[in-house]
Design a protein around this motif. Structure first.
Motif, PDB file in Angstrom:
ATOM      1  N   MET A 107      24.214  55.750 -24.316  1.00 53.70           N
ATOM      2  CA  MET A 107      24.749  56.469 -23.164  1.00 53.70           C
ATOM      3  C   MET A 107      25.399  55.480 -22.201  1.00 53.70           C
ATOM      4  N   LYS A 108      26.662  55.763 -21.810  1.00 56.40           N
ATOM      5  CA  LYS A 108      27.347  54.897 -20.864  1.00 56.40           C
ATOM      6  C   LYS A 108      26.699  55.015 -19.479  1.00 56.40           C
ATOM      7  N   ARG A 109      26.904  53.975 -18.669  1.00 54.65           N
ATOM      8  CA  ARG A 109      26.216  53.954 -17.379  1.00 54.65           C
ATOM      9  C   ARG A 109      26.610  55.133 -16.489  1.00 54.65           C
ATOM     10  N   ALA A 110      27.906  55.488 -16.479  1.00 55.88           N
ATOM     11  CA  ALA A 110      28.342  56.608 -15.642  1.00 55.88           C
ATOM     12  C   ALA A 110      27.625  57.893 -16.047  1.00 55.88           C
ATOM     13  N   GLU A 111      27.481  58.107 -17.356  1.00 56.72           N
ATOM     14  CA  GLU A 111      26.798  59.303 -17.831  1.00 56.72           C
ATOM     15  C   GLU A 111      25.311  59.240 -17.490  1.00 56.72           C
ATOM     16  N   ARG A 112      24.732  58.021 -17.566  1.00 56.89           N
ATOM     17  CA  ARG A 112      23.317  57.884 -17.234  1.00 56.89           C
ATOM     18  C   ARG A 112      23.077  58.177 -15.756  1.00 56.89           C
ATOM     19  N   LEU A 113      23.999  57.753 -14.902  1.00 55.60           N
ATOM     20  CA  LEU A 113      23.844  58.014 -13.475  1.00 55.60           C
ATOM     21  C   LEU A 113      23.872  59.513 -13.185  1.00 55.60           C
ATOM     22  N   HIS A 114      24.781  60.237 -13.856  1.00 52.31           N
ATOM     23  CA  HIS A 114      24.828  61.695 -13.686  1.00 52.31           C
ATOM     24  C   HIS A 114      23.517  62.313 -14.140  1.00 52.31           C
ATOM     25  N   ALA A 115      23.061  61.919 -15.322  1.00 48.71           N
ATOM     26  CA  ALA A 115      21.825  62.485 -15.868  1.00 48.71           C
ATOM     27  C   ALA A 115      20.624  62.114 -14.997  1.00 48.71           C
ATOM     28  N   LEU A 116      20.627  60.901 -14.458  1.00 47.80           N
ATOM     29  CA  LEU A 116      19.526  60.443 -13.603  1.00 47.80           C
ATOM     30  C   LEU A 116      19.450  61.273 -12.329  1.00 47.80           C
ATOM     31  N   SER A 117      20.584  61.535 -11.707  1.00 51.25           N
ATOM     32  CA  SER A 117      20.581  62.333 -10.486  1.00 51.25           C
ATOM     33  C   SER A 117      20.099  63.758 -10.759  1.00 51.25           C
ATOM     34  N   GLU A 118      20.474  64.329 -11.928  1.00 48.22           N
ATOM     35  CA  GLU A 118      20.015  65.670 -12.286  1.00 48.22           C
ATOM     36  C   GLU A 118      18.508  65.684 -12.520  1.00 48.22           C
ATOM     37  N   MET A 119      17.993  64.639 -13.184  1.00 51.46           N
ATOM     38  CA  MET A 119      16.568  64.568 -13.453  1.00 51.46           C
ATOM     39  C   MET A 119      15.775  64.471 -12.147  1.00 51.46           C
ATOM     40  N   GLU A 176      12.449  57.625 -20.211  1.00 56.75           N
ATOM     41  CA  GLU A 176      13.306  58.780 -20.493  1.00 56.75           C
ATOM     42  C   GLU A 176      14.686  58.341 -20.990  1.00 56.75           C
ATOM     43  N   PHE A 177      15.209  57.266 -20.402  1.00 51.95           N
ATOM     44  CA  PHE A 177      16.568  56.839 -20.738  1.00 51.95           C
ATOM     45  C   PHE A 177      16.610  55.663 -21.702  1.00 51.95           C
ATOM     46  N   GLY A 178      15.450  55.144 -22.080  1.00 52.38           N
ATOM     47  CA  GLY A 178      15.418  54.053 -23.042  1.00 52.38           C
ATOM     48  C   GLY A 178      15.996  52.761 -22.511  1.00 52.38           C
ATOM     49  N   VAL A 179      15.777  52.497 -21.218  1.00 52.48           N
ATOM     50  CA  VAL A 179      16.263  51.255 -20.612  1.00 52.48           C
ATOM     51  C   VAL A 179      15.094  50.586 -19.890  1.00 52.48           C
ATOM     52  N   LYS A 224      16.119  50.758 -11.653  1.00 50.05           N
ATOM     53  CA  LYS A 224      16.138  50.472 -10.217  1.00 50.05           C
ATOM     54  C   LYS A 224      17.545  50.122  -9.746  1.00 50.05           C
ATOM     55  N   ARG A 225      18.300  49.427 -10.590  1.00 52.68           N
ATOM     56  CA  ARG A 225      19.703  49.159 -10.235  1.00 52.68           C
ATOM     57  C   ARG A 225      20.497  50.464 -10.175  1.00 52.68           C
ATOM     58  N   ASP A 226      20.222  51.378 -11.123  1.00 49.44           N
ATOM     59  CA  ASP A 226      20.906  52.673 -11.117  1.00 49.44           C
ATOM     60  C   ASP A 226      20.562  53.475  -9.865  1.00 49.44           C
ATOM     61  N   LEU A 227      19.301  53.425  -9.444  1.00 44.89           N
ATOM     62  CA  LEU A 227      18.886  54.147  -8.244  1.00 44.89           C
ATOM     63  C   LEU A 227      19.589  53.607  -7.008  1.00 44.89           C
ATOM     64  N   VAL A 228      19.743  52.287  -6.950  1.00 41.52           N
ATOM     65  CA  VAL A 228      20.473  51.676  -5.834  1.00 41.52           C
ATOM     66  C   VAL A 228      21.931  52.131  -5.848  1.00 41.52           C
ATOM     67  N   ALA A 229      22.523  52.173  -7.054  1.00 40.63           N
ATOM     68  CA  ALA A 229      23.918  52.604  -7.169  1.00 40.63           C
ATOM     69  C   ALA A 229      24.089  54.052  -6.711  1.00 40.63           C
ATOM     70  N   LEU A 230      23.148  54.906  -7.088  1.00 41.57           N
ATOM     71  CA  LEU A 230      23.213  56.305  -6.650  1.00 41.57           C
ATOM     72  C   LEU A 230      23.087  56.412  -5.135  1.00 41.57           C
ATOM     73  N   GLU A 231      22.177  55.613  -4.576  1.00 43.54           N
ATOM     74  CA  GLU A 231      21.991  55.640  -3.128  1.00 43.54           C
ATOM     75  C   GLU A 231      23.250  55.183  -2.408  1.00 43.54           C
ATOM     76  N   HIS A 232      23.910  54.158  -2.927  1.00 45.03           N
ATOM     77  CA  HIS A 232      25.147  53.665  -2.318  1.00 45.03           C
ATOM     78  C   HIS A 232      26.282  54.690  -2.434  1.00 45.03           C
ATOM     79  N   SER A 233      26.203  55.551  -3.470  1.00 47.83           N
ATOM     80  CA  SER A 233      27.254  56.562  -3.641  1.00 47.83           C
ATOM     81  C   SER A 233      27.047  57.758  -2.715  1.00 47.83           C
ATOM     82  N   GLY A 234      25.908  57.780  -2.003  1.00 50.94           N
ATOM     83  CA  GLY A 234      25.658  58.865  -1.063  1.00 50.94           C
ATOM     84  C   GLY A 234      24.567  59.831  -1.483  1.00 50.94           C
TER      85      GLY A 234
END
Length: 232
Positions: free
Chosen positions: A1-13, A30-33, A39-49
């Motif tokens: 799963m590409k990172r952009a897709e993982r970020l979408h799926a993470l926010s939905e979860m 859940e995401f196999g990472v 934690k980096r993905d969570l920071v990225a989501l937070e920075h995106s608003g």
């Protein structure tokens, strides 16, 4: 799963987890990472608003703030095509027209590059769906189900007998390639399954349903699940 897709799926979860939240360790599984990646993905989501909250210690985790608005919906080309393919292949499903309209709204706000890639990919996915049943019939059944009102139908059985019945809609079900209206038949005073394509006419009455529930339908097969069970 590409990172952009993982970020979408993470926010939905996180959205589905509600006030409980989920730990970084569980999200990582859940995401196999790795936990570090999550934690980096969570920071990225937070920075995106995204309105992410965190709670330290035992029973803690991450979630989305209740009642907060999310950033505008954004899809990858593959996600957009997945939605288009799903609706196109199930054009006779309940509320399919509303789903198609919703998808068009999403596509209209995609950035031009993503929309162009989605259109190109969509050309590589063909469906040969059966013709849907009468739009007027489906609209009446959908309204009766949503408003929980008695629907008056003209129904022809597989033996060729045609009857007029008042039905209290309980659920829609798809099995063996056909859609059914399942409801309490006032003519037979029992729960009945009606093949939607055999309903010739349908009209919503002003009569309210009397409270029959899906528990009266019986146990579903092991492979059946409600549509909100996707991804769980």
């Amino acid at each position: 799963m590409k990172r952009a897709e993982r970020l979408h799926a993470l926010s939905e979860m996180l959205r589905r987890s509600g006030v409980r939240g989920r730990t970084a360790e569980r999200l990582a599984r859940e995401f196999g990472v790795s936990v570090r990646t999550i934690k980096r993905d969570l920071v990225a989501l937070e920075h995106s608003g995204a309105p992410i909250w965190s709670r330290p210690g035992p029973g803690g985790g991450y979630g989305l703030a209740a009642g907060a608005s999310l950033p505008p919906v954004s899809l990858s080309p593959a996600q957009a095509v997945a939605l288009m393919a799903s609706v196109s292949a199930a054009s006779d499903a309940p509320y399919a027209d509303l789903a198609a309209a919703g998808i068009r709204k999403i596509l209209d706000v995609l950035d031009p590059r993503t929309r162009a890639r989605a259109d190109e990919l969509a050309g590589r996915v063909w469906v040969d769906a059966p013709p849907p049943s009468s739009r007027a019939v489906r609209s009446a059944l959908e309204e009766a189900m949503a408003e929980q009102r008695v629907v008056r139908i003209r129904y022809t059985s597989k033996e060729g007998a045609t009857t007029s019945r008042d039905v209290e809609p309980v659920m829609f079900a798809s099995t063996n390639g056909q859609w059914y209206l399942v409801g309490w038949c006032r003519l037979r005073d029992a729960m009945r399954w009606f093949i939607v394509s055999r309903i010739e006419r349908a009209g919503v009455t002003k009569l309210a349903c009397t409270g029959h529930t899906i528990h009266e339908v019986g146990s579903p097969p092991a492979t059946a699940r409600p549509v909100h069970g996707w991804g769980e």
